[in-house]
Design an enzyme around this catalytic site. Structure first.
Site, PDB file in Angstrom:
ATOM      1  N   ALA A  42      44.268  42.869  50.348  1.00  0.00           N
ATOM      2  CA  ALA A  42      43.374  42.135  51.245  1.00  0.00           C
ATOM      3  C   ALA A  42      43.678  40.646  51.190  1.00  0.00           C
ATOM      4  O   ALA A  42      43.717  40.055  50.100  1.00  0.00           O
ATOM      5  CB  ALA A  42      41.923  42.393  50.870  1.00  0.00           C
ATOM      6  N   LYS A 204      34.185  29.491  31.404  1.00  0.00           N
ATOM      7  CA  LYS A 204      34.830  30.244  30.331  1.00  0.00           C
ATOM      8  C   LYS A 204      34.004  30.193  29.052  1.00  0.00           C
ATOM      9  O   LYS A 204      33.905  31.186  28.316  1.00  0.00           O
ATOM     10  CB  LYS A 204      36.224  29.686  30.082  1.00  0.00           C
ATOM     11  CG  LYS A 204      37.177  29.881  31.254  1.00  0.00           C
ATOM     12  CD  LYS A 204      38.474  29.122  31.052  1.00  0.00           C
ATOM     13  CE  LYS A 204      39.418  29.305  32.222  1.00  0.00           C
ATOM     14  NZ  LYS A 204      40.654  28.495  32.093  1.00  0.00           N
TER      15      LYS A 204
END
Length: 420
Positions: A42, A204
């Protein structure tokens, strides 16, 4: 029967995932017992130039149709951002597809929703590639240290900012010059805001804290400061003190275990500290646990030329769907323990003031002959009435050398800020 994979995104990371699969598909098939086959890719625009080895016939702009196809077994998402990634991942999970993602922003903001849907559908979600590039970090945190108490996780988790700070330190370059060089080499994006302002590292840090301490943490819980205010003068001052400036993610449990603190900000480290030697666009993460002690892992975060580390980490998770996925925290001794706001500097914070010039304040002059405001003791500073906004300075307190307590890492601050 082949394991069919739907790939969402075919930019820098996605195209290299395709390349790695094409080059090493035979070896990977032997390891997992079945061949891998890309069922579709995609993309946003069909006419955009792609990396070599990407079959144009696999490209489609109908991402939702791709992830819900009956013949797709696994969805790999590398488009990033919150939407449409979240909707596509949830749709895939609802259709019984396992998911591999490198989307740190989505996991840090709404990872709980993704994993709740995966548990209900009985599928797996893998996200090793979302933190610290190719370092195998998240699974060891969950599995290898499952029987240990993790007290602190800290490290360099953004290779772009580490490259910039390293160039400023090694060459004496300014921030803008170092950033432009990083962009020219492909380390930094055209819009580097997420990196240099600390958003990437904060996402993170939230993921690391959640796994390390078994408690919900989102990016909004992370105190964040970037490196845009770090100047060449700051780097030179740190060097004169035997230190180096690094942007660190620090996740820490309180001494009594009642709360955790998660923050991202520039830190001065003594040059003998192991993290101080991490150069260029490398990541390195320390995990401090009891009883095993400290461990460190390091790897390049992003190559100046393909392949980026995220593509290797993402690709290496394709064959792992037979194993239990990295799960969201649902139990543990610190479940739902509060995340302590970090609105004020710690006692070890190093403030930067403007030093008056002249021989009386030089480091070699006798302390007794220096003006009161030049002396480094707390009583002398109080006597002089100095504050972070004043024109006088006390010598910043140096961190203890390795292996001193991590909490003594000194935060670099600009002179215009007040202690609060």
């Amino acid at each position: 029967m082949a394991l069919k994979v739907a790939l969402l995104g075919c930019g820098v990371v996605g195209s290299q995932v395709v390349r790695l699969l094409n080059e090493q598909s035979r070896e990977l098939a032997e390891r997992i017992g079945t061949p891998l086959e890309i069922g579709g890719i995609a993309v946003r625009r069909l006419d955009r130039a792609r990396g070599t080895g990407v079959d144009p016939d696999l490209l489609t702009t109908d991402a939702m149709g791709l992830v819900t196809r009956d013949d797709i077994d696994l969805v790999v998402e590398v488009i990033g951002g919150i939407e449409p990634a979240r909707s596509l991942i949830l749709a895939a999970i609802q259709k019984g597809k396992s998911v591999v993602t490198a989307n740190k922003a989505l996991l840090a903001e709404d990872g709980a929703t993704i994993h709740a849907a995966a548990r209900e559908a009985g599928v797996d979600v893998y996200y090793e590639a979302s933190v610290a590039g190719a370092i195998p970090l998240l699974r060891p945190l969950r599995d290898s240290l499952a029987g240990d108490r993790v007290n602190r996780v800290l490290g360099i988790v953004n290779g772009t900012t580490n490259y910039i700070l390293d160039r400023m330190d090694s060459l004496g370059a300014g921030f803008t010059e170092s950033l432009e060089e990083a962009q020219a080499l492909g380390y930094a994006e055209a819009d580097p805001t997420a990196d240099v302002e600390g958003f990437d590292a904060a996402a993170k840090a939230a993921i690391l804290a959640r796994l390390a301490f078994h408690t919900p943490v989102t990016a909004a819980d992370v105190h964040r400061e970037g490196i845009t205010e770090v100047s060449a003068a700051d780097i030179a001052s740190a060097k004169a003190m035997g230190c180096v400036v690094k942007l660190l993610a620090i996740c820490q449990r309180s001494d009594d275990g009642s709360s955790i603190g998660v923050r991202v900000h520039p830190v001065m480290l003594p040059r003998e500290h192991p993290l101080a030697s991490v150069k260029g666009a490398y990541n390195a993460v320390f995990v401090e646990a009891s009883p095993p002690g400290s461990s460190c892992s390091t790897a390049r975060a992003r190559e100046a030329s393909p392949p980026p580390a995220q593509s290797s980490a993402t690709w290496s998770r394709w064959h792992g769907t037979a194993w239990p996925a990295l799960s969201w925290p649902t139990a543990g001794p610190t479940r739902n323990c509060p995340s302590t706001p970090w609105g004020r500097p710690s006692p070890a914070t190093t403030w930067r003031w403007t030093l008056p010039t002249g021989p009386a304040c030089s480091p070699g002059s006798p302390k007794s002959s220096r003006p009161t405001a030049c002396r480094s003791s707390t009583s002398a500073r109080k006597a002089a009435g100095t504050t972070p906004s004043s024109s006088w300075s006390a010598t910043p307190r140096r961190m203890p050398p390795w292996p001193g307590p991590w909490s003594n890492c000194a935060t670099t601050r600009t002179s215009a800020r007040s202690p609060a």
